[in-house]
Write a protein that holds these residues in place. Structure first.
Motif, PDB file in Angstrom:
ATOM      1  N   GLU A 118       0.829  -1.209   0.000  1.00 55.79           N
ATOM      2  CA  GLU A 118       0.000   0.000   0.000  1.00 55.79           C
ATOM      3  C   GLU A 118       0.862   1.257   0.000  1.00 55.79           C
ATOM      4  N   HIS A 119       2.135   1.122   0.368  1.00 59.07           N
ATOM      5  CA  HIS A 119       3.018   2.290   0.465  1.00 59.07           C
ATOM      6  C   HIS A 119       4.287   2.108  -0.374  1.00 59.07           C
ATOM      7  N   GLU A 120       4.196   1.305  -1.404  1.00 56.00           N
ATOM      8  CA  GLU A 120       5.353   1.073  -2.276  1.00 56.00           C
ATOM      9  C   GLU A 120       5.599   2.290  -3.156  1.00 56.00           C
ATOM     10  N   SER A 121       6.853   2.682  -3.263  1.00 53.68           N
ATOM     11  CA  SER A 121       7.217   3.853  -4.064  1.00 53.68           C
ATOM     12  C   SER A 121       7.360   3.488  -5.530  1.00 53.68           C
ATOM     13  N   VAL A 122       7.021   4.426  -6.373  1.00 54.07           N
ATOM     14  CA  VAL A 122       7.223   4.252  -7.814  1.00 54.07           C
ATOM     15  C   VAL A 122       8.711   4.413  -8.117  1.00 54.07           C
ATOM     16  N   SER A 123       9.258   3.518  -8.915  1.00 52.70           N
ATOM     17  CA  SER A 123      10.692   3.580  -9.220  1.00 52.70           C
ATOM     18  C   SER A 123      11.010   4.833 -10.017  1.00 52.70           C
ATOM     19  N   PRO A 359      12.713   0.635   0.770  1.00 52.31           N
ATOM     20  CA  PRO A 359      11.431   0.928   1.396  1.00 52.31           C
ATOM     21  C   PRO A 359      11.474   2.268   2.126  1.00 52.31           C
ATOM     22  N   SER A 360      10.402   3.025   1.986  1.00 56.71           N
ATOM     23  CA  SER A 360      10.313   4.297   2.700  1.00 56.71           C
ATOM     24  C   SER A 360      10.080   4.028   4.180  1.00 56.71           C
ATOM     25  N   ASN A 361      10.306   5.045   4.994  1.00 57.26           N
ATOM     26  CA  ASN A 361      10.048   4.893   6.421  1.00 57.26           C
ATOM     27  C   ASN A 361       8.589   4.571   6.696  1.00 57.26           C
ATOM     28  N   GLU A 362       7.698   5.167   5.923  1.00 55.13           N
ATOM     29  CA  GLU A 362       6.286   4.872   6.159  1.00 55.13           C
ATOM     30  C   GLU A 362       5.968   3.427   5.795  1.00 55.13           C
TER      31      GLU A 362
END
Length: 726
Positions: A118-123, A359-362
């Motif tokens: 749900e919180h995966e960043s776009v490359s 992975p982001s901190n969130e």
């Protein structure tokens, strides 16, 4: 987006209760199970995908070949290949834990995978321009191999190149490499030789010099060659026996004999054995670099420095790859092409100026919360509770995705082959490197209800951190958790792929030594902030506060704000042992001495607005201070001293809602003419002492110009000069 999860027991080789694991999966649209998804369960899986019109799958399957097959099934049914996520229910659960723990862990892993997606960043990619100049040190063969594609300079480095063929397209430079600096696109090599550029290769020194100590191609003299009359033979005076130093700049460097520690950035610098792959890598970077962008930067909130004053040095000190530099004393610069995605800079940054994209901190926060939330059934009751079965001691483990993860997988494979390997069912969060983990991550895990936090990395052989990688962090955090009334709850573990016993014993001893945390699992959901609209107000003794007197500019899940939010959540269930929590690096109090003259230097320098002037007072917000040191460094009176630590008595919930304390109270000087308070008494007295003698007598009637504001002073001096009132 519709998501389905599929639980598999790998032909019943995993000690997992499929029905119970399936019931423990929450938040998704459909959960299904099969003893063998890649076999008998394939048709049923396809039917579930179509029936529920799924467009995202989370599957328990660690086998790479089977993952490819299952991903193909998904794409055949219209899903994107990247919309399929896999978790390890086998090597990391069903093969090394007893049934109820493995079942509970599998359900939690699936829930965490969903939360993370749900919180995966776009490359995103990053590019850097470069030319085609390549320095090759002492390796004629590699220089020739690259000559068709690049502008190659062969640094002899003391090697005799006479007789080497095919060097017509290669520039040959004399000298030995004394230093390498810079990075991709701008490497600088410092070369030392005893022959200058005035050499005309007349060979006279070769003929007359000591045997074997003067090379003919290129002409150069061994540093060990003895001085003597022969050194005067050069017709152009090109011999300098004391040594001659010069610099050359290149886009890339091949230096086989160099120690890896001499690298000025991994990209474009090659050491060790040079082979076809090395040559291909050099060729691929000719003209520039285009690769993954691992970092988000918000340099306007960076605490590195201001106005030629050095502040926070955390990211520069932390980076093991020379990807962060200080071009000026009050600035930092990120070279993303050298970044290795370890996260060291991001976990050390107190303000959130640099953040790891993935992975982001969130994302990490949501995975942690999902893993620590007890699994529930359809009616909302817990499937497993403390003291019954399932995971009785929730230990959150931040696991390095490289060597540590491979070692743990190998332990699972050995267990399946009959080796007696069983260790506590720690709840893993995969991180790029244990350098990704900082104080904010650990404190959040404890706030989310973990009994303990295990940092699982490579140990002494870590490619990023070096020896004793997280010892300092673990020591600091155990000091903080003890001060918070939790006792010591953090440990570092390094699984050795060849020897499982030390890891198993150390982890078991750690888990068994943990008492039940007073912080209930599953209750805390982080906002990553200490202010703003999304934050829950804090209440203490009837005082409801809005932290820091307003919104900070920092992004969500910055280390300082996220840590403080977690500490507050912990203190809702514990009684701190001390008023000052030690071990948290991103917090400090300020002490201001009587030498303060209330100049605005400190408040102007402070990157988080933790200091402000209010009339004759200097006010300080402990919530905002990130311990960067700029105020202390920049204070012209040396009046400020920082006291590290989180001072609970300075938080607004313990001050009736007031986020600001008076750090210094002075007096204001009022204008003798108009009565306006125009400067601090300290500043006026200091300036008068420094320049009073110079301006004495400028004002009429013996008036003191320092008793007047700037407007009235100008009128006074005009009257003295003209005899008229302004």
């Amino acid at each position: 987006m519709k998501t389905g999860t599929f639980v598999c027991s790998c032909a019943d080789t995993c000690d997992i209760d499929l029905e119970t694991a399936r019931e423990g999966v929450t938040a998704v649209d459909v959960a299904a199970s099969s003893r063998m998804l890649c076999g008998d369960g394939r048709n049923a899986m396809e039917a579930v995908i179509d029936e529920h019109d799924l467009d995202q799958l989370i599957i328990s399957c660690p086998e790479a070949g089977v993952q490819d097959d299952l991903r193909d099934i998904a794409t055949e049914h219209g899903l994107h290949p990247d919309a399929v996520e896999f978790v390890d229910q086998r090597e990391g659960a069903g093969w090394v834990h007893e049934e109820s723990a493995a079942t509970d862990k599998t359900a939690r892993l699936l829930n965490a995978a969903y939360a993370g997606l749900e919180h995966e960043s776009v490359s995103r990619n990053h590019s850097a321009e470069a030319g085609d100049s390549v320095a090759v040190v002492g390796d004629a063969e590699s220089a020739v191999a690259l000559a068709d594609r690049a502008d190659v300079t062969l640094i002899a480095d003391g090697t005799e190149l006479a007789g080497e063929a095919d060097l017509d397209e290669v520039t040959v430079e004399r000298g030995r490499v004394a230093d390498v600096d810079g990075r991709f696109g701008e490497f600088t090599l410092t070369l030392e030789s005893r022959v200058t550029e005035d050499c005309i290769s007349c060979m006279e020194c070769v003929r007359r010099g000591p045997d074997g100590m003067v090379t003919s191609r290129p002409i150069d003299i061994d540093p060990e060659a003895p001085d003597g009359g022969w050194a005067d033979c050069c017709p152009t005076d090109a011999i300098e026996m004391d040594g001659h130093e010069r610099e050359r700049t290149f886009d890339q460097v091949i230096y086989p004999a160099a120690d890896e520690g001499v690298r000025g950035g991994r990209i474009g610098f090659y050491t060790g054995t040079v082979d076809a792959a090395t040559v291909a890598a050099v060729e691929s970077l000719i003209g520039g670099y285009d690769g993954p962008d691992f970092l988000d930067l918000e340099m306007d909130i960076c605490a590195a420095g201001e106005s030629s004053q050095q502040g926070c040095t955390a990211c520069v000190d932390a980076c093991p790859h020379d990807a962060v530099a200080r071009p000026r004393i009050d600035d930092v610069e990120f070279h993303k092409e050298a970044c290795q995605n370890c996260g060291a800079c991001t976990s050390s940054c107190p303000t959130g100026a640099v953040k790891l994209r993935e992975p982001s901190n969130e994302r990490i926060a949501r995975e942690v919360e999902a893993l620590l939330s007890p699994t529930t059934d359809d009616s909302g009751g817990w499937l497993f509770d403390r003291g019954s079965s399932g995971i009785e001691t929730p230990v959150l483990a931040f696991v390095c995705s490289e060597r540590a993860a491979e070692a743990i997988s190998e332990y699972g494979r050995r267990a399946a082959m009959g080796t007696d390997i069983e260790y506590p069912p720690v709840l893993p969060v995969s991180v790029n490197c244990t350098d990704t983990v900082g104080e904010a991550h650990v404190m959040h895990a404890l706030a989310a209800g973990a009994d303990g936090v295990a940092i699982v990395g490579c140990g002494d052989s870590c490619l990023h951190s070096g020896p004793d990688p997280k010892a300092e962090l673990v020591e600091r955090l155990n000091r903080a958790t003890a001060d918070l009334g939790l006792g010591e709850r953090v440990g570092f573990f390094a699984p050795d792929i060849a020897d499982y016993e030390p890891f198993v014993e150390e982890l078991r001893s750690f888990a068994e030594g943990l008492s039940e945390s007073p912080v209930p699992p599953g209750d805390h959901e982080a906002t990553g902030r200490i202010d703003g609209a999304g934050e829950r107000a804090m209440t203490d003794g009837g005082a409801t506060t809005q932290p820091s007197g307003g919104v900070r500019p920092n992004p969500e899940f910055d280390s300082h704000g996220w840590t403080l939010e977690s500490v507050r959540a912990i203190l809702g269930h514990t009684e701190a042992e001390r008023d000052v929590i030690r071990g948290l690096k991103d917090f400090a109090d300020v002490e201001v001495s009587d030498t303060c003259t209330l100049t605005p230097t400190c408040s102007n320098l402070c990157p988080t607005d933790a200091l402000r002037r209010s009339g004759p007072e200097l006010e300080f917000s402990h919530e905002r201070c990130v311990n960067c040191g700029l105020c202390e460094e920049g204070c012209m009176e040396d009046a400020i001293e920082l006291e590290p630590g989180l001072h609970l008595d300075l938080l607004p919930e313990r001050r009736g809602g007031d986020a600001w304390k008076t750090a210094f109270e002075g007096e204001m000087r009022e204008c003798s003419n108009c009565g306006t308070a125009f400067t601090s008494e300290g500043s006026a007295t200091k300036i008068e002492a420094q320049v009073g003698g110079v301006v004495e007598g400028l004002a009429p009637d013996g008036e003191n110009v320092f008793e007047y504001c700037s407007d009235c002073r100008a009128k006074l001096l005009y009257k003295q000069e003209t005899g008229d009132d302004a």
